[in-house]
Write a protein that holds these residues in place. Structure first.
Motif, mmCIF file in Angstrom:
data_model
loop_
_atom_site.group_PDB
_atom_site.id
_atom_site.type_symbol
_atom_site.label_atom_id
_atom_site.label_comp_id
_atom_site.label_asym_id
_atom_site.label_seq_id
_atom_site.Cartn_x
_atom_site.Cartn_y
_atom_site.Cartn_z
ATOM 1 N N LYS A 50 0.818 -1.215 0.000
ATOM 2 C CA LYS A 50 0.000 0.000 0.000
ATOM 3 C C LYS A 50 0.849 1.261 0.000
ATOM 4 N N ARG A 51 2.005 1.207 0.658
ATOM 5 C CA ARG A 51 2.855 2.396 0.767
ATOM 6 C C ARG A 51 3.872 2.511 -0.366
ATOM 7 N N GLY A 52 3.830 1.570 -1.290
ATOM 8 C CA GLY A 52 4.737 1.647 -2.419
ATOM 9 C C GLY A 52 6.156 1.242 -2.106
ATOM 10 N N ILE A 53 6.378 0.524 -0.997
ATOM 11 C CA ILE A 53 7.718 -0.007 -0.714
ATOM 12 C C ILE A 53 8.035 -1.104 -1.728
ATOM 13 N N PHE A 54 7.076 -2.017 -1.945
ATOM 14 C CA PHE A 54 7.133 -2.885 -3.125
ATOM 15 C C PHE A 54 6.389 -2.130 -4.214
ATOM 16 N N PHE A 55 7.117 -1.655 -5.191
ATOM 17 C CA PHE A 55 6.604 -0.638 -6.105
ATOM 18 C C PHE A 55 6.573 -1.053 -7.569
ATOM 19 N N SER A 56 7.225 -2.145 -7.900
ATOM 20 C CA SER A 56 7.392 -2.530 -9.295
ATOM 21 C C SER A 56 7.225 -4.040 -9.421
ATOM 22 N N HIS A 57 6.853 -4.494 -10.619
ATOM 23 C CA HIS A 57 6.659 -5.935 -10.795
ATOM 24 C C HIS A 57 6.900 -6.352 -12.231
ATOM 25 N N ARG A 58 7.060 -7.631 -12.397
ATOM 26 C CA ARG A 58 7.023 -8.290 -13.700
ATOM 27 C C ARG A 58 6.054 -9.466 -13.587
ATOM 28 N N ASP A 59 4.959 -9.393 -14.301
ATOM 29 C CA ASP A 59 3.990 -10.500 -14.421
ATOM 30 C C ASP A 59 3.312 -10.898 -13.113
ATOM 31 N N PHE A 60 3.216 -9.988 -12.149
ATOM 32 C CA PHE A 60 2.470 -10.332 -10.938
ATOM 33 C C PHE A 60 0.998 -10.559 -11.256
#
Length: 424
Positions: free
Chosen positions: A118-128
């Motif tokens: 929610k806070r954008g600490i995990f901010f990026s992904h590939r194929d989630f």
């Protein structure tokens, strides 16, 4: 996890999980190989620094250009607000985690999103999004993460991906493999191979203490596992044959002075992305997709892996990228185990934690109490606030801290006291 049934004997470097998993194999002819030019990406990222407004405690700078250096071994920036992650997404070609994806996650899983999402600490992904589709259809997948054991004690920065991975395992109820790259640390650090093995086993104790599902978690060290599992080594060989030296130089910055062990290592970190590297878990099935939660500096390994996967008839790994946990001295670099004064270690005493926070934690407050009360603090550069944003689950409390600090009502000393109390 759908129709998966997993169990294991114990949580140690040679522990195992039994899983009965079944997916239809995709043939090599059905996949297009990603262009080599997509893989040959240098990792020195130069970004526009117009958003970098912090320089020192509450001061600003207007540098036109700020250089961010991000690779699996070095993270640094001239900006006191840290890495420009928006530009990094553009450079690496990943996708941002937006509200729509978070809403879909909550709808598909029936769970509220983790505060790190929610806070954008995990901010990026590939194929989630593909992983969510698998879960929606009751199809199996597994989690893969790891640790490079260069020190006896792990620090808070190491803890973040593991805590998030534990939560993912609980939400999705899937197997997890955790790789300890003791071989990598021998190749990159001035350490004897015996010491690297010892450090790996010490780090495993910290990992076990996090509380992963014992029946569905397999922890292994490279030196022990590779020597005993031919299937893992064969995947390493297949990967190595697919990647040219020019590609390896382009991705990782190797040069004529790099030892051949470094050049061949990326295949070792790539191999756990393929399910048939773990015959005791998945048998010979090679098309079970994995999801890798990691800091974004590890992405180069898996860009390479995703390029190789179709040629081996395997599924491309999906990734969730986290931001870096900053050093105590400021967001210009990440917390490092090699600098004891830049990190809060899991083995630090209450006294050591208090001393480190009070002495080294960079402040976004004013130079004087009067100045701070007049102008407020800068949460974008204040390390105590940044740490709380990673660690504190209570959104309302964090918002109140931010409001009172930026208004000047909350002084730096009290903000540090809040963090010290939380860490104790």
């Amino acid at each position: 996890m759908g129709d998966t049934d997993a169990s294991s004997k114990s949580l140690n470097p040679c522990s195992s999980v039994d899983a009965n998993l079944d997916l239809k194999t995709k043939s090599e002819s059905e996949t297009q190989i990603e262009s080599e030019t997509d893989v040959n990406v240098k990792l020195n990222v130069t970004v526009d620094g117009s958003t970098d407004k912090a320089n020192g405690q509450g001061q600003t700078q207007d540098d036109e250009t700020v250089t961010d250096h991000v690779d699996p071994w070095t993270v640094s920036t001239a900006s006191s607000t840290g890495i420009n992650y928006s530009k990094l997404i553009e450079r690496f070609g990943s996708s941002s985690i937006d509200e729509q994806l978070i809403e879909r996650f909550e709808r598909v899983t029936g769970h509220k999103a983790h505060h790190l999402l929610k806070r954008g600490i995990f901010f990026s992904h590939r194929d989630f999004d593909h992983i969510l589709t698998l879960h929606e259809k009751g199809k199996p997948f597994y989690l893969y993460t790891g640790r490079g054991p260069s020190s006896e004690a792990m620090h808070l920065g190491h803890l973040i991906p593991f805590l998030f991975t534990k939560w993912l395992q609980e939400v999705f109820d899937v197997p997890l493999v955790i790789q300890l790259t003791d071989d990598e640390k021998f190749l990159w650090k001035d350490l004897k191979v015996e010491e690297c093995r010892r450090l790996a086993n010490e780090n495993i104790k910290d990992i076990i203490a996090i509380g992963f599902d014992v029946k569905k978690t397999f922890i292994f060290t490279d030196i022990e596992y590779i020597s005993s599992v031919p299937e893992f080594y064969m995947n390493m060989l297949r990967i190595q044959k697919c990647v040219t030296f020019n590609q390896a130089k382009g991705i990782f910055g190797f040069d004529d002075h790099s030892c051949i062990g470094k050049i061949s290592f990326p295949a070792i970190q790539a191999a756990p992305s393929f399910s048939n590297s773990f015959p005791h878990i998945f048998g010979s099935k090679k098309d079970i997709q994995c999801l890798i939660p990691c800091a974004i500096d590890q992405d180069p390994y898996f860009r390479m892996t995703r390029d190789v996967a179709p040629r081996l008839g395997c599924r491309k790994p999906a990734l969730l990228h986290s931001k870096f946990f900053p050093a105590l001295q400021g967001a210009q670099t990440k917390m490092s185990a090699s600098d004891v004064n830049s990190s809060i270690n899991l083995t630090d005493t209450d006294k050591q934690i208090k001393t480190k926070i009070n002495k080294y934690a960079f402040s976004g407050g004013g130079a004087t109490i009067e100045e701070h009360k007049a102008n407020g603090g800068n949460c974008d550069i204040d390390i105590s606030y940044q740490y709380l944003s990673f660690l504190m689950e209570d959104d309302d409390r964090l918002a109140e801290i931010k409001r009172t600090y930026e208004s000047g009502e909350l002084l730096t000393g009290y903000l540090k006291k809040e963090l010290i109390g939380w860490l104790k």
